[in-house]
Design a protein around this motif. Structure first.
Motif, short mmCIF file in Angstrom:
data_model
loop_
_atom_site.label_atom_id
_atom_site.label_comp_id
_atom_site.label_asym_id
_atom_site.label_seq_id
_atom_site.Cartn_x
_atom_site.Cartn_y
_atom_site.Cartn_z
N VAL A 69 24.33 -34.12 8.95
CA VAL A 69 24.82 -33.89 7.57
C VAL A 69 23.92 -32.87 6.87
CG1 VAL A 69 25.10 -34.97 5.30
CG2 VAL A 69 25.97 -36.11 7.35
N GLU A 70 22.62 -33.00 7.04
CA GLU A 70 21.69 -32.04 6.43
C GLU A 70 21.96 -30.62 6.93
OE1 GLU A 70 17.10 -32.32 5.45
OE2 GLU A 70 17.44 -32.07 7.61
N ASN A 71 22.15 -30.47 8.23
CA ASN A 71 22.44 -29.14 8.80
C ASN A 71 23.74 -28.58 8.23
OD1 ASN A 71 20.16 -29.40 10.38
ND2 ASN A 71 21.28 -29.97 12.23
N ALA A 72 24.78 -29.40 8.16
CA ALA A 72 26.08 -28.95 7.68
C ALA A 72 26.06 -28.60 6.20
CB ALA A 72 27.14 -30.00 7.97
N THR A 73 25.28 -29.32 5.40
CA THR A 73 25.21 -29.00 3.97
C THR A 73 24.34 -27.77 3.74
OG1 THR A 73 23.42 -30.60 3.63
CG2 THR A 73 25.65 -31.34 3.16
N ASN A 74 23.28 -27.63 4.51
CA ASN A 74 22.39 -26.48 4.34
C ASN A 74 23.05 -25.16 4.73
OD1 ASN A 74 20.33 -28.03 3.33
ND2 ASN A 74 19.19 -28.13 5.25
N ASP A 75 23.90 -25.19 5.76
CA ASP A 75 24.53 -23.94 6.18
C ASP A 75 25.86 -23.68 5.46
OD1 ASP A 75 26.57 -25.35 7.51
OD2 ASP A 75 25.74 -24.99 9.50
#
Length: 126
Positions: A69-75
Motif C-alpha cells: 500500500v505504501e509503494n502504491a500510494t507513494n508512486d
C-alpha cells in the motif's frame, strides 16, 4: 526490509473500501480470496496504521501488505483519500476555543456548510 522485498515481488490488487481503508488481495497465491486483508491509514497524518493479516495482528510489525500500500500510494497509482480532490471541501482552517486560543483545525464543505476536524469525515455530508 523483508516486507518491502515481498511487496515488490508479489502481485496485489487494491480496492479502497472507504477513505483510508484499503482492501488488498495478494494475487500471487493459488487462492487469492484466502489472502485478502485490510490496511488502514490515518486520515490526518496519512501514516500506515494497521493490517488485518496474522503477521501484523500477532507481531505488530510492518508487513508486506502495508509495504505494498505504501509503494502504491507513494508512486501515485493508489489514491486512498479520494475525497481530498473534491473541490467542495476547503481548508484547513484554524479553530479557536472560547478563550481565543488555538483549539483545532477544521475543514468546511462549501456546499452545505458542514465542518469537521477530519477532512475525510465530510465524504457523506451532502
Amino acid at each position: 526490509m523483508v516486507a518491502q522485498k515481498r511487496a515488490q515481488t508479489e502481485q496485489f490488487a487494491f480496492d479502497v473500501d472507504a477513505p483510508g481503508l484499503i482492501q488488498l488481495t495478494n494475487e500471487s497465491h493459488d487462492k487469492p480470496a484466502a489472502h485478502q486483508y485490510t490496511v488502514s491509514i490515518d486520515d490526518v497524518t496519512e501514516d500506515l496504521m494497521a493490517c488485518t493479516c496474522p503477521h501484523h495482528v500477532h507481531r505488530n510489525v510492518f508487513c508486506n501488505h502495508m509495504a505494498a500500500v505504501e509503494n502504491a500510494t507513494n508512486d501515485g497509482t493508489l489514491d486512498v483519500f479520494p475525497s481530498e480532490d473534491d473541490d467542495r471541501i476547503s481548508g484547513p482552517y484554524t479553530g479557536y476555543g472560547k478563550y481565543g486560543t488555538v483549539d483545532h483545525t477544521y475543514w468546511p464543505c462549501e456546499d452545505c456548510g458542514a465542518e469537521a476536524t477530519r477532512k475525510g469525515a465530510l465524504t457523506d455530508c451532502c
